[in-house]
Design a protein around this motif. Structure first.
Motif, PDB file in Angstrom:
ATOM      1  N   ALA A  97       8.327   1.040  -4.207  1.00  0.00           N
ATOM      2  CA  ALA A  97       8.727   2.043  -4.803  1.00  0.00           C
ATOM      3  C   ALA A  97       9.667   3.060  -4.183  1.00  0.00           C
ATOM      4  O   ALA A  97      10.047   3.792  -2.603  1.00  0.00           O
ATOM      5  CB  ALA A  97       7.833   3.211  -4.634  1.00  0.00           C
ATOM      6  N   LEU A 128       0.959  -1.468   0.075  1.00  0.00           N
ATOM      7  CA  LEU A 128       0.296  -0.063  -0.304  1.00  0.00           C
ATOM      8  C   LEU A 128       0.538   0.916  -0.354  1.00  0.00           C
ATOM      9  O   LEU A 128       0.817   2.430  -0.574  1.00  0.00           O
ATOM     10  CB  LEU A 128      -0.472  -0.045   0.837  1.00  0.00           C
ATOM     11  CG  LEU A 128      -1.503  -0.970   1.106  1.00  0.00           C
ATOM     12  CD1 LEU A 128      -3.038  -1.367   2.794  1.00  0.00           C
ATOM     13  CD2 LEU A 128      -3.189  -0.487  -0.283  1.00  0.00           C
ATOM     14  N   GLU A 129       2.339   1.160   0.930  1.00  0.00           N
ATOM     15  CA  GLU A 129       2.832   2.614   0.839  1.00  0.00           C
ATOM     16  C   GLU A 129       3.326   2.298  -0.373  1.00  0.00           C
ATOM     17  O   GLU A 129       3.929   3.823  -1.038  1.00  0.00           O
ATOM     18  CB  GLU A 129       4.177   2.538   2.109  1.00  0.00           C
ATOM     19  CG  GLU A 129       4.990   3.135   2.264  1.00  0.00           C
ATOM     20  CD  GLU A 129       6.483   2.403   2.814  1.00  0.00           C
ATOM     21  OE1 GLU A 129       7.303   1.694   2.129  1.00  0.00           O
ATOM     22  OE2 GLU A 129       6.156   3.205   4.262  1.00  0.00           O
ATOM     23  N   ALA A 130       3.868   1.484  -1.165  1.00  0.00           N
ATOM     24  CA  ALA A 130       4.628   1.500  -2.152  1.00  0.00           C
ATOM     25  C   ALA A 130       3.622   2.603  -3.389  1.00  0.00           C
ATOM     26  O   ALA A 130       3.886   3.528  -4.508  1.00  0.00           O
ATOM     27  CB  ALA A 130       5.213  -0.039  -3.129  1.00  0.00           C
ATOM     28  N   GLU A 131       1.888   1.871  -3.110  1.00  0.00           N
ATOM     29  CA  GLU A 131       1.044   2.265  -4.214  1.00  0.00           C
ATOM     30  C   GLU A 131       1.055   3.805  -3.656  1.00  0.00           C
ATOM     31  O   GLU A 131       1.339   4.374  -5.501  1.00  0.00           O
ATOM     32  CB  GLU A 131      -0.075   1.279  -3.921  1.00  0.00           C
ATOM     33  CG  GLU A 131      -1.345   1.999  -5.108  1.00  0.00           C
ATOM     34  CD  GLU A 131      -2.299   1.023  -4.372  1.00  0.00           C
ATOM     35  OE1 GLU A 131      -2.960   0.601  -5.484  1.00  0.00           O
ATOM     36  OE2 GLU A 131      -3.141   1.464  -3.445  1.00  0.00           O
ATOM     37  N   ALA A 170       8.142   9.696  -0.348  1.00  0.00           N
ATOM     38  CA  ALA A 170       7.595   9.873  -1.728  1.00  0.00           C
ATOM     39  C   ALA A 170       8.992  10.355  -2.917  1.00  0.00           C
ATOM     40  O   ALA A 170       9.952   9.997  -3.773  1.00  0.00           O
ATOM     41  CB  ALA A 170       6.441  10.135  -2.626  1.00  0.00           C
ATOM     42  N   ARG A 201      -0.956   0.736 -13.736  1.00  0.00           N
ATOM     43  CA  ARG A 201      -0.550   0.967 -12.788  1.00  0.00           C
ATOM     44  C   ARG A 201      -0.426   2.771 -12.752  1.00  0.00           C
ATOM     45  O   ARG A 201      -0.063   3.227 -13.720  1.00  0.00           O
ATOM     46  CB  ARG A 201       1.471   1.374 -12.566  1.00  0.00           C
ATOM     47  CG  ARG A 201       1.096  -0.108 -10.888  1.00  0.00           C
ATOM     48  CD  ARG A 201       2.350  -0.135 -10.327  1.00  0.00           C
ATOM     49  NE  ARG A 201       2.989  -0.994 -10.832  1.00  0.00           N
ATOM     50  CZ  ARG A 201       3.512  -2.157  -9.732  1.00  0.00           C
ATOM     51  NH1 ARG A 201       3.333  -1.717  -8.667  1.00  0.00           N
ATOM     52  NH2 ARG A 201       4.111  -3.304 -10.643  1.00  0.00           N
ATOM     53  N   ILE A 202      -1.171   2.605 -14.592  1.00  0.00           N
ATOM     54  CA  ILE A 202      -1.345   4.459 -15.946  1.00  0.00           C
ATOM     55  C   ILE A 202      -2.312   4.850 -15.136  1.00  0.00           C
ATOM     56  O   ILE A 202      -3.269   5.192 -14.899  1.00  0.00           O
ATOM     57  CB  ILE A 202      -1.121   3.430 -16.786  1.00  0.00           C
ATOM     58  CG1 ILE A 202      -0.252   2.098 -17.670  1.00  0.00           C
ATOM     59  CG2 ILE A 202      -1.162   4.776 -17.760  1.00  0.00           C
ATOM     60  CD1 ILE A 202      -0.640   1.811 -18.287  1.00  0.00           C
ATOM     61  N   GLN A 261       9.989   7.519 -13.139  1.00  0.00           N
ATOM     62  CA  GLN A 261       9.170   8.174 -12.894  1.00  0.00           C
ATOM     63  C   GLN A 261       9.245   9.695 -12.730  1.00  0.00           C
ATOM     64  O   GLN A 261       8.804  10.795 -12.868  1.00  0.00           O
ATOM     65  CB  GLN A 261       8.082   7.665 -11.360  1.00  0.00           C
ATOM     66  CG  GLN A 261       6.566   7.040 -11.390  1.00  0.00           C
ATOM     67  CD  GLN A 261       6.387   7.090 -10.408  1.00  0.00           C
ATOM     68  OE1 GLN A 261       6.772   6.068  -9.690  1.00  0.00           O
ATOM     69  NE2 GLN A 261       5.027   6.829 -10.672  1.00  0.00           N
ATOM     70  N   ARG A 319       4.373  10.145  -7.473  1.00  0.00           N
ATOM     71  CA  ARG A 319       5.121  11.001  -8.325  1.00  0.00           C
ATOM     72  C   ARG A 319       4.631  10.831  -9.153  1.00  0.00           C
ATOM     73  O   ARG A 319       5.297  11.735 -10.226  1.00  0.00           O
ATOM     74  CB  ARG A 319       6.330   9.579  -8.580  1.00  0.00           C
ATOM     75  CG  ARG A 319       7.436   9.648  -7.060  1.00  0.00           C
ATOM     76  CD  ARG A 319       7.902   8.127  -7.090  1.00  0.00           C
ATOM     77  NE  ARG A 319       8.878   8.290  -5.509  1.00  0.00           N
ATOM     78  CZ  ARG A 319       9.416   7.004  -5.185  1.00  0.00           C
ATOM     79  NH1 ARG A 319       9.519   5.960  -6.363  1.00  0.00           N
ATOM     80  NH2 ARG A 319      10.447   7.470  -4.793  1.00  0.00           N
ATOM     81  N   GLU A 320       3.670  10.241 -10.045  1.00  0.00           N
ATOM     82  CA  GLU A 320       2.503  10.344 -11.090  1.00  0.00           C
ATOM     83  C   GLU A 320       2.367  11.896 -11.235  1.00  0.00           C
ATOM     84  O   GLU A 320       2.211  12.554 -12.355  1.00  0.00           O
ATOM     85  CB  GLU A 320       1.771   9.475 -10.869  1.00  0.00           C
ATOM     86  CG  GLU A 320       1.952   8.145 -12.179  1.00  0.00           C
ATOM     87  CD  GLU A 320       2.814   8.276 -13.458  1.00  0.00           C
ATOM     88  OE1 GLU A 320       4.240   7.978 -12.627  1.00  0.00           O
ATOM     89  OE2 GLU A 320       2.372   8.925 -14.202  1.00  0.00           O
ATOM     90  N   ILE A 363       2.755   6.211  -3.034  1.00  0.00           N
ATOM     91  CA  ILE A 363       4.656   7.273  -3.444  1.00  0.00           C
ATOM     92  C   ILE A 363       4.464   6.735  -4.821  1.00  0.00           C
ATOM     93  O   ILE A 363       4.161   7.810  -5.207  1.00  0.00           O
ATOM     94  CB  ILE A 363       6.144   5.969  -3.093  1.00  0.00           C
ATOM     95  CG1 ILE A 363       5.888   6.495  -1.347  1.00  0.00           C
ATOM     96  CG2 ILE A 363       7.095   6.183  -3.154  1.00  0.00           C
ATOM     97  CD1 ILE A 363       6.574   5.691  -0.722  1.00  0.00           C
ATOM     98  N   HIS A 364       3.749   6.080  -5.456  1.00  0.00           N
ATOM     99  CA  HIS A 364       4.011   6.333  -7.285  1.00  0.00           C
ATOM    100  C   HIS A 364       2.755   6.832  -7.384  1.00  0.00           C
ATOM    101  O   HIS A 364       3.087   7.253  -8.238  1.00  0.00           O
ATOM    102  CB  HIS A 364       3.558   4.818  -7.297  1.00  0.00           C
ATOM    103  CG  HIS A 364       3.148   3.795  -8.923  1.00  0.00           C
ATOM    104  ND1 HIS A 364       4.597   3.925  -9.849  1.00  0.00           N
ATOM    105  CD2 HIS A 364       2.279   4.480  -9.999  1.00  0.00           C
ATOM    106  CE1 HIS A 364       4.062   4.172 -10.773  1.00  0.00           C
ATOM    107  NE2 HIS A 364       2.535   4.068 -10.787  1.00  0.00           N
ATOM    108  N   ILE A 365       1.836   6.594  -6.729  1.00  0.00           N
ATOM    109  CA  ILE A 365       0.524   8.064  -7.165  1.00  0.00           C
ATOM    110  C   ILE A 365       0.982   9.496  -6.833  1.00  0.00           C
ATOM    111  O   ILE A 365       0.472  10.358  -8.331  1.00  0.00           O
ATOM    112  CB  ILE A 365      -0.552   7.009  -6.205  1.00  0.00           C
ATOM    113  CG1 ILE A 365      -1.490   6.237  -7.076  1.00  0.00           C
ATOM    114  CG2 ILE A 365      -1.577   8.436  -6.570  1.00  0.00           C
ATOM    115  CD1 ILE A 365      -2.142   5.611  -5.725  1.00  0.00           C
TER     116      ILE A 365
END
Lengths: 300, 632
Positions: free
Chosen positions: B307, A12-15, A50, A168-169, B251, A21-22, A17-19
């Motif tokens: 990440a 959940l943490e990685a998700e 992040a 993840r797009i 990213q 950064r996008e 952070i990914h969001i």
């Protein structure tokens, strides 16, 4: 090769952070909505992760109603300083002028301070993407909202015209004036939030922990008398050991009687309790689809 | 059931021990496929209910709603718990993707709940894109249906490795083993035909809870796992991904000061350690990993799903959209692919039109050719197709405007899955799964020539331009274009006029007037105009060119500033009144199909460089105005 199993909290943490950064890569002027609650605390912590070692490249925005608990204001300023981020506090000037308050103005209080205040603040600064800490497990209409939730130039949400979100797009493209609300904690549950706060040792408002506090009962809600603006009509507040499961404007936020003074005790109480989180908030008590309507009108 | 969820005692007695267990849970994402009739919402409602994800006040609302609009009489209608939005509740049908959460002792689960009907194929595809596992629900009374085949095909197409066949409503067939065995045999025959090698079949009753959390007493003949114990133990994609070579699409480049340069992104496969040799694609530059940086300290290892931020040992060029890979196992790079395309928009796909294609963090411009075939999602037959409309799935060639790093979808969802975005509405209109790169990319090279376009232009002593006139049929484009060219010739400018009608007699005589043919018509004219402007000419074009996307596509082909959009603005009534060629009359009579302004749309320019209002200006005046604006 040895495998390393990621726990659900690590994923959940990685998700999240990914969001984040996008958004920073695609939006022109992002901002993080900061309400000082536990979800905001987690979101802010994730933002620091992040972009580390850089500070999060966006400001914090607190849409203030002037009616939050005093302890919330104190933590708000401290947390922004610690993260090295600019803090923008916005109060709807018309609500200030008219002295809108939860005692005399009912639903208008939320509408003017929060819904209108948020739109005004976003327009004033030209923010085109705003992070919010909402979770899909909070109520039914949220379960269908996208992580990147598109809003028209008038800040309206159209549940029928949501963009498909695959893998993840995330499609963050929009025309001038339109904006996105982005929810990095969409897939977290209340328990995930508490566990993460516990594991990562994140500072939260002390109101989440039980303490003796001056309280009165109004319309079935146990309310804390946080300052002298609370009209008591001769009644003397009673000291009770209470805590809050969710934080908002103090005259609208119901406390629960509790002895939980540590995070494990709070989690223990949460797991054994049988009322859902939002029940402490006066705002949802109308009809089943109330939140969906509010969101279409621009409530976060 | 209680052994799986049973936590109350532990929570009450030793919360720290409980938390310790729960902090080590893993996470599984799955999708449920079926319709309301198969008891899908009831099954999910029960999973939430059994794992205590329903609170007392929600239960009170549920009970009240069950009595008001429920379909179970006085009993709780679990379906109401999961059917979210107001509009859907009234229709009694779920119409979107909703995400639900529950947890057992071992795992947290995220369920993508999507509707089962064919008109919601795009929703199911969306839900399947992030799922490790699919639960295909079958009504024991009905067996394997068309929709069962469709759901299984879609789940398999989207790369879901674990399929569960949940034969529901066993209570309504007397818990009969033969019924179950027959359905499983039917399904196996079908599954093998589409490449599903293995699946797990479980006989259940959502209403009674049989074989969901606890083994069914009524079905003692079944000795396989319950649905939940299977969900708790199946291998996660995250583990499988870790065994593949290292890939990290960049990213965001983290550059807080001159001393730090980190590449932030999510590892989509493999593992990485400080010291590992890496290669950056598409540039091909190599370096090694110096550090893996996080707020919690530097890591000795990072794996698929995390990440992170990587610092490399060398200062090499690397930006958003590039992919950092294991040095000895790089990904391919190409600009043309065969792909499965799933169309998700109300407006059909226009072959040849330029869309944004987003793959990982990278966005490029791309076109999709006319499909090689469309797949009938019910029978898996291949059908001929000129385009793809909402929910259609086809196989087509996709061409990007530059090289992109990629992997076949079956090897990597993150490097092989893309979305298509309409350039004007910004809607997500399609999704794609890359099969393989086409050879064109590597076999055709750009031949450098010694005489440059500047040289051509300097010889002619002029600045090349493309004067692009757009407007309805009969608006006066050709007349004005002709006058502009005559005036330029008098000024000793080297020009060439490309006229819509004339081009269709030769270069484009194979094209008709469908949307797709119109797009191809403009693309070819754009390419010709580009060659002529490279030759140093001032090109004048007179084409209806009804779509904004294509005019923008042509603008994108030219050097910046060389494309001049001129809107010959004649209202439809006026153009129809003039009707020089008698075409409007024919179109109105139905003798001419796809006529712009009548039964085919015209999208006027939003900000043309020059607008000519022909109701207030003669062609001669218009030509003078254009020349005055362009030639100093």
């Amino acid at each position: 090769m040895t495998l390393q199993t990621l726990t659900h909290l690590q994923r959940l943490e990685a998700e999240a952070i990914h969001i984040m950064r996008e958004v920073v890569s695609e939006a022109e002027k992002p901002v993080m909505l900061y309400s000082v609650g536990k979800d905001s605390a987690v979101m802010l912590h994730l933002a620091r992760k992040a972009f580390y070692p850089a500070p999060p490249p966006f400001p914090l925005l607190h849409v203030d109603t002037t009616w939050k608990f005093r302890e919330m204001y104190a933590l708000r300023d401290r947390a922004a300083r610690k993260a090295g981020m600019q803090l923008i506090v916005y109060q709807n000037p018309e609500a200030v002028k008219r002295g809108i308050n939860p005692f005399d103005h009912g639903g208008l209080h939320t509408d003017m301070w929060k819904t209108e205040g948020l739109k005004q603040a976003l327009d004033l600064h030209g923010f085109d993407a705003a992070f919010g800490g909402a979770r899909r497990d909070e109520e039914k209409s949220r379960a269908k909202e996208r992580i990147f939730s598109f809003r028209t130039a008038a800040h309206r949400w159209d549940p029928k015209a949501q963009r498909p979100e695959l893998w993840r797009i995330y499609n963050a493209r929009k025309a001038k004036g339109e904006s996105m609300r982005v929810f990095p904690l969409s897939n977290w549950t209340e328990l995930d939030i508490w566990q993460y706060i516990h594991l990562q040792n994140i500072e939260i408002v002390p109101l989440y922990f039980a303490a003796e506090r001056p309280t009165v009962i109004r319309d079935g809600l146990l309310l804390m008398v946080d300052d002298e603006r609370f009209p008591l009509n001769g009644e003397t507040p009673v000291m009770r050991s209470v805590r809050f499961r969710t934080l908002g404007c103090y005259p609208l936020t119901g406390a629960v009687e509790s002895r939980a003074t540590t995070l494990p005790e709070i989690i223990q109480e949460m797991l054994l309790t049988t009322t859902s989180e939002r029940q402490g908030r006066a705002i949802d008590h109308d009809q089943a689809a109330s939140m969906e309507k509010k969101k279409q009108e621009g409530y976060f | 059931m209680d052994d799986i969820y049973k936590t109350d005692a532990l929570i009450a007695e030793n919360i720290d021990a409980y938390l310790e267990t729960h902090q080590h849970k893993t996470m599984l994402r799955f999708i449920t496929c079926g319709s309301v009739d198969d008891g899908k919402s009831t099954l999910i409602g029960r999973l939430l209910y059994d794992s205590k994800m329903i609170f007392e006040d929600q239960l009170a609302t549920l009970e009240a709603d069950s009595k008001r609009v429920g379909t179970q009489g006085e009993n709780i209608d679990f379906a109401l718990l999961v059917d979210g939005l107001a509009a859907e509740r009234e229709q009694g049908i779920t119409i979107d993707v909703a995400y639900r959460f529950f947890a057992t002792e071992k795992r947290k689960f995220i369920v993508a709940d999507t509707p089962g009907h064919e008109q919601y194929t795009r929703n199911m595809v969306t839900g399947a894109s992030t799922a490790d596992l699919a639960v295909i629900l079958v009504d024991a009374r009905k067996g394997v249906l068309t929709q069962t085949r469709r759901h299984s095909y879609l789940a398999h197409l989207l790369g879901i490795r674990h399929i569960v066949l949940a034969v529901n409503k066993m209570d309504l067939v007397g818990y009969d083993r033969e019924v179950f065995d027959r359905i499983v045999a039917d399904y196996r025959a079908f599954a093998e035909s589409i490449g599903i090698i293995e699946f797990t079949a479980v006989p259940i009753s959502g209403l009674g809870g049989d074989n969901i959390a606890s083994p069914s007493v009524a079905m003692g003949w079944y000795d396989g796992p319950t649905l939940l114990s299977h969900l708790e133990t199946v291998e996660l994609d995250q583990s499988a991904d870790q065994r593949k070579p290292f890939r990290l699409p960049v990213q965001w480049v983290n550059r807080p000061n001159l001393d730090f340069r980190g590449f932030a992104g999510t590892i989509v496969s493999g593992q990485v350690h400080p010291g590992d040799e890496v290669r950056v694609l598409p540039s091909g530059k190599t370096s090694s990993v110096a550090r893996i940086v996080t707020l919690d300290g530097e890591l000795e290892r990072a794996v698929a799903g995390q990440a992170v931020t990587l610092c490399l040992a060398d200062e090499i060029d690397c930006s958003r959209g590039q992919v950092i890979t294991a040095a000895n196992s790089p990904v391919e790079v190409a600009d043309q692919f065969e792909a499965t395309v799933i169309w998700m928009d109300e407006d059909e796909m226009v072959p040849g039109r330029a869309y944004w294609l987003k793959i990982g963090p990278q966005t490029v411009s791309a076109t999709v050719a006319q499909p090689k075939y469309q797949v009938n999602v019910n029978t898996m037959e291949h059908l001929a197709a000129k385009t793809l409309d909402l929910n259609a799935i086809g196989v087509a060639v996709v061409t990007t405007d530059r090289d992109i790093p990629f992997a076949p979808y079956e090897d990597s969802r993150d490097l092989g899955g893309f979305i298509l975005i309409d350039k004007l509405t910004n809607r997500t209109v399609g999704a794609g799964l890359i099969h393989f790169a086409l050879r064109r990319a590597s076999n055709i090279h750009w031949q450098a020539t010694d005489i440059s376009r500047d040289h051509h232009a300097n010889l002619k002593n002029q600045q090349p331009m493309v004067l692009w006139m757009t407007g309805l049929s009969g608006s006066g484009k050709s007349t004005i274009a002709n006058l502009v060219e005559k005036k330029l010739a008098r000024m000793n400018r080297h020009t060439f006029l490309l006229d819509g009608d004339n081009v269709r007699h030769g270069l484009n005589k194979d094209l008709g007037f469908t949307d797709a043919d119109r797009v191809e018509n403009i693309r070819r004219v754009g390419e010709v105009a580009k060659l002529m402007s490279d030759a140093g000419l001032i090109v004048i074009t007179a084409f209806i060119s009804p779509f904004r996307s294509e005019r923008e596509m042509v603008r994108g082909m030219m050097q910046p500033g060389e494309f001049v959009e001129i809107f010959i603005d004649t209202p439809l009534e006026e153009a129809e009144k003039r009707d020089v060629k008698g075409l409007y009359a024919k179109a109105r009579a139905g003798a001419l199909k796809n006529f712009t302004g009548i039964d085919s749309p015209y999208e006027p320019p939003e900000a043309p460089q020059i607008r000519i209002d022909t109701t207030r200006m003669s062609p001669e005046e218009a030509a003078d105005l254009i020349i005055a604006k362009l030639i100093p």
